[in-house]
Scaffold this motif. Structure first.
Motif, PDB file in Angstrom:
ATOM      1  N   TYR A  92      -0.459  -6.810 -21.041  1.00 58.05           N
ATOM      2  CA  TYR A  92      -0.985  -6.031 -19.917  1.00 58.05           C
ATOM      3  C   TYR A  92       0.152  -5.470 -19.077  1.00 58.05           C
ATOM      4  N   LEU A  93       1.134  -6.311 -18.718  1.00 49.81           N
ATOM      5  CA  LEU A  93       2.270  -5.830 -17.927  1.00 49.81           C
ATOM      6  C   LEU A  93       3.084  -4.802 -18.716  1.00 49.81           C
ATOM      7  N   ALA A  94       3.235  -5.037 -20.022  1.00 49.04           N
ATOM      8  CA  ALA A  94       4.024  -4.116 -20.841  1.00 49.04           C
ATOM      9  C   ALA A  94       3.376  -2.736 -20.921  1.00 49.04           C
ATOM     10  N   ALA A  95       2.053  -2.689 -20.812  1.00 49.59           N
ATOM     11  CA  ALA A  95       1.339  -1.408 -20.909  1.00 49.59           C
ATOM     12  C   ALA A  95       1.373  -0.614 -19.615  1.00 49.59           C
ATOM     13  N   LEU A  96       1.786  -1.222 -18.506  1.00 51.27           N
ATOM     14  CA  LEU A  96       1.763  -0.528 -17.213  1.00 51.27           C
ATOM     15  C   LEU A  96       2.601   0.750 -17.190  1.00 51.27           C
ATOM     16  N   PRO A  97       3.878   0.738 -17.647  1.00 51.98           N
ATOM     17  CA  PRO A  97       4.638   1.997 -17.593  1.00 51.98           C
ATOM     18  C   PRO A  97       4.050   3.092 -18.468  1.00 51.98           C
ATOM     19  N   ILE A  98       3.429   2.729 -19.587  1.00 52.76           N
ATOM     20  CA  ILE A  98       2.789   3.733 -20.442  1.00 52.76           C
ATOM     21  C   ILE A  98       1.569   4.313 -19.738  1.00 52.76           C
ATOM     22  N   ALA A  99       0.765   3.442 -19.127  1.00 43.52           N
ATOM     23  CA  ALA A  99      -0.407   3.920 -18.394  1.00 43.52           C
ATOM     24  C   ALA A  99       0.001   4.849 -17.255  1.00 43.52           C
ATOM     25  N   HIS A 109      -4.244  11.135 -10.031  1.00 47.46           N
ATOM     26  CA  HIS A 109      -3.153  10.375  -9.436  1.00 47.46           C
ATOM     27  C   HIS A 109      -1.899  10.456 -10.308  1.00 47.46           C
ATOM     28  N   ASN A 110      -0.760  10.274  -9.677  1.00 48.45           N
ATOM     29  CA  ASN A 110       0.516  10.237 -10.397  1.00 48.45           C
ATOM     30  C   ASN A 110       1.351   9.092  -9.837  1.00 48.45           C
ATOM     31  N   TRP A 111       1.864   8.226 -10.742  1.00 49.17           N
ATOM     32  CA  TRP A 111       2.636   7.063 -10.311  1.00 49.17           C
ATOM     33  C   TRP A 111       3.952   6.995 -11.055  1.00 49.17           C
ATOM     34  N   LEU A 112       5.018   6.685 -10.311  1.00 45.71           N
ATOM     35  CA  LEU A 112       6.322   6.385 -10.897  1.00 45.71           C
ATOM     36  C   LEU A 112       6.600   4.892 -10.686  1.00 45.71           C
ATOM     37  N   ILE A 113       7.055   4.222 -11.736  1.00 43.59           N
ATOM     38  CA  ILE A 113       7.365   2.794 -11.654  1.00 43.59           C
ATOM     39  C   ILE A 113       8.834   2.616 -12.008  1.00 43.59           C
ATOM     40  N   SER A 114       9.555   1.885 -11.187  1.00 46.51           N
ATOM     41  CA  SER A 114      10.951   1.568 -11.477  1.00 46.51           C
ATOM     42  C   SER A 114      11.228   0.133 -11.068  1.00 46.51           C
ATOM     43  N   GLY A 153       3.680   6.873  -5.576  1.00 51.00           N
ATOM     44  CA  GLY A 153       2.526   7.577  -6.100  1.00 51.00           C
ATOM     45  C   GLY A 153       2.083   8.741  -5.256  1.00 51.00           C
ATOM     46  N   GLU A 154       1.381   9.637  -5.918  1.00 44.42           N
ATOM     47  CA  GLU A 154       0.723  10.761  -5.265  1.00 44.42           C
ATOM     48  C   GLU A 154      -0.750  10.653  -5.614  1.00 44.42           C
ATOM     49  N   VAL A 155      -1.557  10.267  -4.642  1.00 47.17           N
ATOM     50  CA  VAL A 155      -2.967   9.989  -4.894  1.00 47.17           C
ATOM     51  C   VAL A 155      -3.823  10.979  -4.134  1.00 47.17           C
ATOM     52  N   ALA A 156      -5.027  11.172  -4.639  1.00 41.77           N
ATOM     53  CA  ALA A 156      -5.985  12.059  -3.991  1.00 41.77           C
ATOM     54  C   ALA A 156      -6.893  11.210  -3.112  1.00 41.77           C
ATOM     55  N   PRO A 157      -6.750  11.293  -1.789  1.00 41.26           N
ATOM     56  CA  PRO A 157      -7.569  10.458  -0.912  1.00 41.26           C
ATOM     57  C   PRO A 157      -9.015  10.935  -0.873  1.00 41.26           C
ATOM     58  N   SER A 158      -9.894  10.045  -0.433  1.00 39.46           N
ATOM     59  CA  SER A 158     -11.298  10.402  -0.273  1.00 39.46           C
ATOM     60  C   SER A 158     -11.551  10.787   1.180  1.00 39.46           C
ATOM     61  N   GLY A 159     -12.777  11.252   1.455  1.00 35.60           N
ATOM     62  CA  GLY A 159     -13.128  11.579   2.832  1.00 35.60           C
ATOM     63  C   GLY A 159     -12.842  13.030   3.175  1.00 35.60           C
ATOM     64  N   MET A 160     -12.656  13.296   4.467  1.00 37.51           N
ATOM     65  CA  MET A 160     -12.509  14.674   4.938  1.00 37.51           C
ATOM     66  C   MET A 160     -11.196  15.303   4.496  1.00 37.51           C
ATOM     67  N   MET A 161     -10.156  14.479   4.214  1.00 42.62           N
ATOM     68  CA  MET A 161      -8.853  15.013   3.804  1.00 42.62           C
ATOM     69  C   MET A 161      -8.728  15.043   2.286  1.00 42.62           C
ATOM     70  N   ARG A 162      -9.849  15.204   1.590  1.00 45.65           N
ATOM     71  CA  ARG A 162      -9.871  15.090   0.142  1.00 45.65           C
ATOM     72  C   ARG A 162      -8.999  16.150  -0.545  1.00 45.65           C
ATOM     73  N   HIS A 163      -8.810  17.306   0.112  1.00 47.87           N
ATOM     74  CA  HIS A 163      -8.040  18.378  -0.521  1.00 47.87           C
ATOM     75  C   HIS A 163      -6.537  18.164  -0.415  1.00 47.87           C
ATOM     76  N   ARG A 164      -6.088  17.139   0.329  1.00 51.22           N
ATOM     77  CA  ARG A 164      -4.671  16.868   0.489  1.00 51.22           C
ATOM     78  C   ARG A 164      -4.282  15.603  -0.258  1.00 51.22           C
TER      79      ARG A 164
END
Length: 386
Positions: A92-99, A109-114, A153-164
């Motif tokens: 499971y941990l080994a699959a995290l960077p691939i996911a 969403h977009n995530w960088l892991i280091s 990460g760059e995530v898409a928030p919910s609610g009124m600010m959904r477009h940001r």
């Protein structure tokens, strides 16, 4: 009459004078030779020359920090990984960077892991090489291994600010422990309980296949750890509304295995994407009921006790459920799921191998959802205090 003591800070009357600019004044006469210390003064040995600089002109290396200047103790997220032997914790941990690398194909969403340490970076690099290049499973962990990873990460928030989009960064401290450590008589058992007590979140891997075997039965490695964890939290005064304070992601592991996947399809729990690789999945709104079914109808009485223990010790509003696969399903040459040939594991020369490049399912989400829930709970407590 005794000899005068040598004073190295005393200026000699015959020494050179200084100019008004601070440098030595010009003199037509050469500087006199250095005056040897008088008799009785301590003799200091001549110091050897300094060794050459090994790193040339490299800039000094600073301590590792989280992205965007964060990473203070209060901004770190401690996650405990919990499960019986052979439940797939290391995979499971080994699959995290691939996911994380594949995330943009399946979500907004977009995530960088280091890694925060060379050892953590080595684990990430070796994991991608083993699963995606060599297509072999990592060796099971022996003992307890602690790692710190930085997530940006760059995530898409919910609610009124959904477009940001929202920028999120945090440092994850996670431990990978062998399943045997969760058994009460293991010499490292108290150490793993201590680590789980300090964690804010837990990822519990429930293995429906291993649960059928006596040596890896989930309840054997579950209740004693859960009971001692509750005792430790009670002594620390850390219970939350009468229960353990942790946020929990419950993952039904090995969702891709035919002995788990086929019965789930036949029972009507699985839907399939209509775009991209057309991957099967259990819808998020059905995941809790899917786990209930897995314990009630698929596995048996001991699995029901695991389910009941989770509901008894943790608040239901702090538990989330996922159908998880670290390697995903085998895809056809067009990179599309085919129900006639979906098993992504085979035995080659007695070694378990992965057939096609892994497509992890619900590997990153249990972790990032935990971080979001923990961060939201922290913000709620701060707001209440104000």
């Amino acid at each position: 009459m005794s000899a005068d003591f040598y004073d190295p800070n005393k200026k000699s009357s015959g020494g050179p004078t200084t100019s008004s600019a601070g440098g030595p004044a010009a003199s037509a006469e050469p500087a006199p030779p250095p005056i040897p210390p008088p008799a009785g003064a301590p003799a200091y040995p001549v110091q050897p020359p300094l060794p050459p600089v090994a790193d040339g002109n490299l800039e000094p290396l600073r301590i590792p920090t989280a992205p965007q200047g964060e990473g203070a103790a209060q901004d770190r997220v401690r996650i405990g990984l919990w499960g019986a032997p052979r439940s797939g914790k290391t995979t499971y941990l080994a699959a995290l960077p691939i996911a994380a690398m594949q995330g943009r194909r399946h979500s907004p969403h977009n995530w960088l892991i280091s890694g925060m340490t060379p050892e953590a970076n080595n684990f990430l690099g070796d994991s991608v090489s083993q699963l995606a290049v060599r297509r072999v499973f990592p060796q099971a962990t022996v003992g307890i291994q602690n790692m710190s990873w930085a997530f940006q990460g760059e995530v898409a928030p919910s609610g009124m600010m959904r477009h940001r989009t929202q920028q999120v960064s945090f440092v994850l401290e996670i431990q990978d422990a062998s399943g045997e450590v969760f058994k009460r008589d293991h010499p490292q058992h108290q150490g793993i309980v201590d680590q789980l007590a300090r964690a804010q979140g837990l990822i519990y891997l429930f293995d429906p296949l291993g649960d059928a075997q006596e040596l890896t039965e989930s309840l054997t490695f579950f209740y004693s750890t859960l009971n001692e964890l509750s005792t430790r939290i009670r002594d620390m005064g850390g219970h939350y509304r009468g229960r353990l304070p942790h946020h929990v992601s419950v993952c039904v592991a090995k969702f891709d295995h035919p002995d788990v996947f086929r019965p789930s399809v036949e029972a009507g729990w699985v839907t399939q994407d209509t775009v991209g690789s057309q991957l099967p999945r259990v819808p998020a709104q059905l995941s809790e009921r899917f786990f209930q079914w897995m314990c009630d109808d698929f596995r048996g009485s001991n699995a029901r006790l695991v389910r009941d223990g989770l509901a008894n010790f943790f608040h239901p509003d702090r538990i989330s459920y996922y159908a998880t696969s670290a390697i995903g399903f085998r895809l056809n040459p067009q990179h599309v799921f085919d129900y006639r040939n979906y098993v992504n594991e085979e035995i080659v020369d007695g070694v378990r191998r992965i057939c096609t490049s892994p497509e992890p399912i619900n590997v990153l989400e249990p972790l990032t959802d935990l971080e979001h829930n923990i961060r939201t709970a922290r913000a709620g407590r701060k707001g209440w205090r104000r």
